[in-house]
Every structure is written in C-alpha cells, then in structure tokens.
Motif scaffolding. Structure first.
Motif, PDB file in Angstrom:
ATOM      1  N   PRO A  21      29.799  -4.904  31.474  1.00 15.00           N
ATOM      2  CA  PRO A  21      29.153  -5.308  30.223  1.00 15.00           C
ATOM      3  C   PRO A  21      27.755  -4.747  30.045  1.00 15.00           C
ATOM      4  O   PRO A  21      27.268  -4.648  28.932  1.00 15.00           O
ATOM      5  CB  PRO A  21      29.139  -6.843  30.333  1.00 15.00           C
ATOM      6  N   THR A  22      27.068  -4.388  31.141  1.00  9.53           N
ATOM      7  CA  THR A  22      25.728  -3.829  31.019  1.00  9.53           C
ATOM      8  C   THR A  22      25.744  -2.364  30.670  1.00  9.53           C
ATOM      9  O   THR A  22      24.698  -1.751  30.487  1.00  9.53           O
ATOM     10  CB  THR A  22      24.973  -4.016  32.349  1.00  9.53           C
ATOM     11  N   GLY A  23      26.922  -1.742  30.590  1.00 10.79           N
ATOM     12  CA  GLY A  23      27.006  -0.331  30.276  1.00 10.79           C
ATOM     13  C   GLY A  23      26.934   0.566  31.492  1.00 10.79           C
ATOM     14  O   GLY A  23      26.985   1.785  31.375  1.00 10.79           O
ATOM     15  N   GLU A  24      26.856  -0.026  32.682  1.00 12.84           N
ATOM     16  CA  GLU A  24      26.760   0.757  33.899  1.00 12.84           C
ATOM     17  C   GLU A  24      28.129   0.864  34.559  1.00 12.84           C
ATOM     18  O   GLU A  24      29.072   0.152  34.217  1.00 12.84           O
ATOM     19  CB  GLU A  24      25.755   0.102  34.868  1.00 12.84           C
ATOM     20  N   GLN A  25      28.200   1.765  35.534  1.00 13.25           N
ATOM     21  CA  GLN A  25      29.448   1.941  36.249  1.00 13.25           C
ATOM     22  C   GLN A  25      29.669   0.766  37.196  1.00 13.25           C
ATOM     23  O   GLN A  25      28.723   0.206  37.745  1.00 13.25           O
ATOM     24  CB  GLN A  25      29.417   3.258  37.044  1.00 13.25           C
ATOM     25  N   LEU A 148      23.685 -10.546  33.475  1.00 10.48           N
ATOM     26  CA  LEU A 148      24.966  -9.852  33.498  1.00 10.48           C
ATOM     27  C   LEU A 148      25.286  -9.259  34.865  1.00 10.48           C
ATOM     28  O   LEU A 148      26.412  -8.831  35.107  1.00 10.48           O
ATOM     29  CB  LEU A 148      24.973  -8.739  32.446  1.00 10.48           C
ATOM     30  N   SER A 149      24.334  -9.211  35.754  1.00 12.54           N
ATOM     31  CA  SER A 149      24.529  -8.695  37.118  1.00 12.54           C
ATOM     32  C   SER A 149      23.884  -9.666  38.092  1.00 12.54           C
ATOM     33  O   SER A 149      22.920 -10.352  37.743  1.00 12.54           O
ATOM     34  CB  SER A 149      23.920  -7.297  37.260  1.00 12.54           C
ATOM     35  N   PRO A 150      24.403  -9.762  39.317  1.00 13.90           N
ATOM     36  CA  PRO A 150      23.851 -10.721  40.282  1.00 13.90           C
ATOM     37  C   PRO A 150      22.454 -10.316  40.717  1.00 13.90           C
ATOM     38  O   PRO A 150      22.069  -9.141  40.666  1.00 13.90           O
ATOM     39  CB  PRO A 150      24.850 -10.663  41.449  1.00 13.90           C
ATOM     40  N   THR A 192      25.858   1.415  43.522  1.00 14.42           N
ATOM     41  CA  THR A 192      25.159   0.430  42.707  1.00 14.42           C
ATOM     42  C   THR A 192      24.026   1.091  41.946  1.00 14.42           C
ATOM     43  O   THR A 192      23.092   1.616  42.563  1.00 14.42           O
ATOM     44  CB  THR A 192      24.607  -0.701  43.579  1.00 14.42           C
ATOM     45  N   PRO A 193      24.046   1.095  40.617  1.00 12.66           N
ATOM     46  CA  PRO A 193      22.937   1.699  39.866  1.00 12.66           C
ATOM     47  C   PRO A 193      21.691   0.835  39.953  1.00 12.66           C
ATOM     48  O   PRO A 193      21.763  -0.397  39.953  1.00 12.66           O
ATOM     49  CB  PRO A 193      23.480   1.766  38.434  1.00 12.66           C
ATOM     50  N   VAL A 194      20.544   1.489  40.017  1.00  8.21           N
ATOM     51  CA  VAL A 194      19.279   0.766  40.137  1.00  8.21           C
ATOM     52  C   VAL A 194      18.990  -0.038  38.876  1.00  8.21           C
ATOM     53  O   VAL A 194      18.428  -1.132  38.930  1.00  8.21           O
ATOM     54  CB  VAL A 194      18.140   1.765  40.437  1.00  8.21           C
ATOM     55  N   SER A 195      19.391   0.479  37.732  1.00  6.69           N
ATOM     56  CA  SER A 195      19.103  -0.209  36.473  1.00  6.69           C
ATOM     57  C   SER A 195      19.863  -1.521  36.331  1.00  6.69           C
ATOM     58  O   SER A 195      19.508  -2.350  35.486  1.00  6.69           O
ATOM     59  CB  SER A 195      19.444   0.708  35.297  1.00  6.69           C
ATOM     60  N   SER A 196      20.920  -1.732  37.127  1.00  8.52           N
ATOM     61  CA  SER A 196      21.680  -2.980  37.038  1.00  8.52           C
ATOM     62  C   SER A 196      21.008  -4.125  37.789  1.00  8.52           C
ATOM     63  O   SER A 196      21.378  -5.277  37.605  1.00  8.52           O
ATOM     64  CB  SER A 196      23.097  -2.782  37.579  1.00  8.52           C
TER      65      SER A 196
END
Length: 477
Positions: A21-25, A148-150, A192-196
């Motif tokens: 949902p955050t647009g990340e992988q 949206l992410s832990p 894990t993307p940093v932006s998440s």
C-alpha cells in the motif's frame, strides 16, 4: 527523428511484482511468510478503566499494521477464548493489559502463542498519545502513512555478554531480547526499502548504575527497567537555504498546475517576486528577510545521513536533464528528525513464566531460590504435570464414553421410531384393505339393485328348490 520508446513493462523485472500500500516493493517471500501478528487485549474490559482502555488503543496503533486494530473485548471473555482463536488467525504474540483492583497497579504480559513463554511487566507509569501531543510546542500529527509499515525496533543497553569473565550469559537476557525482536518482522538489508521505515520503537534499558539519575518514585530493584518510546521519522535535505526550498516547493506547485496558488508568504506557496528586478536579490539579499522573502541559513542540528537514489529510473531522468553521463554526487545529505508520537511506558520486569500465562517460573526479579529450593520446585512441577496429564486422560475417556452413550441412545431412538412407523404403516394398510372391501361390497350392491328382477327370480328358484326338497322329505316320511 522520433524519440526511441523506453520499455516499461518488461525492461525491469521488479515492475511486474505487486506493490505494498505504500507503493514500495514487498519484503522477501521467506520473510513475508513469517510475518509475526499480534493482539493487544485488555483483560476484564470495563474493569480496567478508561485510561487503560485508551492505552490499549494507542498500543494497537503502535503495533500496526500486523495487529488486530478493531478487536472488541467483552467482560466475560477469558484468556482461553483468545488463545483458541490465535492459531486459526495466525497470531504469534499476545499483549495482555490488566489492572489489580486492590493495588490499582497496571500489568502488561507479553506471551508467545501457543506454548509461551510469558514476560510479566509492571507498568510503573505511562503517557497517552494525546498527552504527548499536548506537551509539545510544535506537535506533529501522524498522517496515517506512517502506520502502513511496521516500526523499526531499537534496543539500547540489552547485552548478552557474561557478567563474569569466562562465565555464561544469563539465559533470561537472551530470552527477553528474542521476545521483543519477534514482535516485528525481520528486516532484510537487500529487500527492505529505506523509505518504508517511517517509525521507531525505542526500548531503553535503565541499568541500576543509572538509577540515581531518575526520580526516587520511579526507581526499581529490578534488573530490567525499560523505557518504551515511539517516534516518527522525518527527513529533509541539507545544504539548501530557505529561499531555495521555497523555490523548489513553488516548482512542484507549478508542475501540478494548481489553480489555487497563494502569492503571500507561507509554507509550500509561490513567493511574490514582482517588486524585485533580479532573482539574485531574492537569493542573496538578507535584508529582505523582514519582508517575508527569506531568512538567514537554518542551523541543522539533526543527524546527517547520506541517502542514495531509490531507483535507476530516477537516475536516468536526472542524467537526461543534466546532460552528463554520471551524476556529480550519487548520494544526497538528509537530516533525520525524530518526533515522539506516543505512547510512552516505563516497564518493570517482574518474572518470566514457561507457559502461556501459566507454568513454571523461569526467572523472578525479586525472589531468589537456592539450588535445593529449585530442585523441590522442579519435583513439584513434575508431579503437578503428571497429575494434570492423568486428569486429561480421564476427561478424554469420559468424553469418549459419553459420546458412545449418546450415539447408542440415538440409534435406539431411531430403532424405536422405525418400529412405530412400521406399526403405523401396517395399520394404515389394514384400513386401506378394509376400505377396498367396503367399496367392492357397495359396488356389488349397486349392481344388484340395477338388475333387481333377475336377482329376485333367482331367489324364488332357490326357494322353490328348497321347497321341493322339503316336500320330498315329507312324502318319504
């Protein structure tokens, strides 16, 4: 010459993967399958009070997104009700809040399903999210994207080194660390993307040597006094003046073709340069700061980090716009700022139990046992476990016997019902046969009445024959 088309569907393999949902992988498949899920529960429901109920809601918000955010408890619900549903729902951790009615103290139990262990904490003090926002001069209200992410788990002063040289580390310390780490999914540096990562959950263990720095009412004799904080992460680029930041914001507004652009000062608005002859007056003249155009360079007190570009697609765009083959600087400097959003708790470890809120005590902060007492407790637990297993076997046997009796009763009842149905069917058949005889008799009577003369003549003939026989008898006599 026409511009060559760039492939967007098959050129990059990661574009075909579903996005979060955050647009990340998404995370790695192996990590995604082992995502821990939690349930934050208040035991006693209406008995804990409104403050603890709000603390439970704030804790659920902190544990998002892998938690039961809309869970509704009842006063009649027991712990067994939640443990029964934990397996089918895939819940791995239970956070149980309760309140002692006599002392008024609040207890937090962190249990791992289905067989434990369980950590018992005493909540010495706590602050709700609304209390923290009121205490801040410039509070930052979360927009919702942070949840949206832990959160990122940061643990300070948690060590597993042995207390004495050449000795072994206490086993309960490694157990506490693993229990807290299992609350959130593991982070993969490759996937894990940093932006998440937009939130931080900080667990700071206060050692006894630092107990003199805290108020006397908050001191504890326990080895584990943990300060829990919850922060949101915000970043901003460094090396840019306020005027340049406003120009960048104005460029974004123009690119979006916004029809409602403000001309006066304000964050994210287009600056008014109508009274200036050159852009250099806006960028370099500090005397215009009083007019609301710009100000002196900001002092960045936040931590500085270098952030690499997130994808090769953005790099390609920047290469085309700059007209160079390589970027002048591959990384950008950003300032990281942490803003507390709550809740805040001071936890005091009391004990560790082997089972799920039940079982042998593995560690106690205030009670120490000798070797002899530990052996006696071990024997006592073995006997209790043996009695419990025997009782369980007897109960299972009783349940099996009662089921067999119930099935036998059902079969007997079905047989009796079948016999009664058979009798009823025979009676119905007899009635039907009697009705058929009556119908045949009535039909024959009707036919006789329709042929009345023939029937009467035949009767006279029969009577004449009998009369002749009577006369012959008389003559013979």
């Amino acid at each position: 010459m026409a511009r060559r088309r760039t492939k967007k569907r098959t050129h990059n393999l990661h574009t075909t993967k579903p996005k979060t949902p955050t647009g990340e992988q998404p995370l790695h498949a192996a990590l995604k399958d082992k995502t821990p899920k939690s349930m934050v529960i208040r035991i006693g429901a209406s008995e804990v009070g409104p403050s603890i109920s709000q603390l439970v809601l704030d804790t659920r918000k902190m544990m998002e997104p892998h938690t039961a955010i809309r869970l509704k408890e009842r006063k009649s619900n027991k712990l067994r009700d939640y443990t029964t549903m934990a397996g089918p729902l895939g819940v791995t951790q239970l956070l149980l809040f309760s309140r002692n009615p006599s002392s008024g103290s609040t207890t937090l139990r962190i249990a791992r399903t289905p067989r434990g262990p369980t950590l018992h904490f005493r909540v010495k003090k706590y602050s709700l999210c609304k209390d923290i926002l009121r205490s801040m001069k410039r509070p930052k209200t979360p927009t919702g994207k942070e949840y949206l992410s832990p959160p990122l788990l940061v643990m300070n002063n948690f060590t597993t080194t042995p207390s004495t040289p050449g000795g072994r580390a206490p086993p309960h310390e490694a157990l506490i660390i693993s229990m807290f780490q299992s609350l959130f999914p593991a982070i993969s540096a490759q996937h894990t993307p940093v932006s998440s990562i937009r939130r931080v959950m900080l667990l700071n263990r206060i050692p006894k040597t630092s107990a003199a720095n805290i108020p006397e009412a908050e001191r504890s004799d326990s080895d584990y006094l943990i300060d829990l904080r919850h922060y949101s992460i915000s970043t901003k680029p460094l090396g840019l003046s306020r005027a340049l930041k406003r120009l960048n914001a104005a460029e974004k507004i123009i690119s979006k073709s916004s029809s409602t652009t403000k001309t006066k000062g304000g964050k994210g608005t287009v600056p008014n340069l109508g009274k200036l002859e050159d852009i250099s007056e806006y960028m370099l003249d500090p005397s215009l700061a009083a007019s609301g155009y710009t100000s002196e360079s900001e002092i960045d007190d936040d931590a500085e980090i270098e952030v690499l570009p997130s994808s090769t697609k953005n790099l390609g765009k920047r290469k085309r716009t700059t007209g160079t083959t390589t970027l002048a600087s591959g990384a950008e400097k950003h300032a990281v700022k942490l803003t507390e959003i709550g809740p805040r708790m001071m936890l005091e470890l009391v004990k560790i139990e082997e089972g799920l809120a039940d079982g042998k005590v593995l560690y106690h902060s205030f009670v120490e046992k000798t070797r002899k007492e530990e052996k006696e407790l071990e024997e006592r637990w073995r006997e209790r476990k043996k009695v419990r297993e025997e009782r369980r076997k007897v109960q299972e046997e009783n349940v099996r016997r009662k089921k067999e009796e119930l099935e036998a009763r059902k079969r007997k009842k079905v047989g009796e019902v079948g016999e009664e149905e058979g009798r009823e069917e025979e009676a119905v058949e007899e009635e039907e046969s009697n009705e058929d005889d009556i119908i045949d008799y009535v039909k024959s009577e009707d036919e006789g009445r329709s042929n009345g003369g023939e029937v009467e003549g035949s009767e006279d003939d029969e009577e004449g024959e009998w009369g002749d026989e009577d006369e012959m008898d008389e003559e013979g006599d």
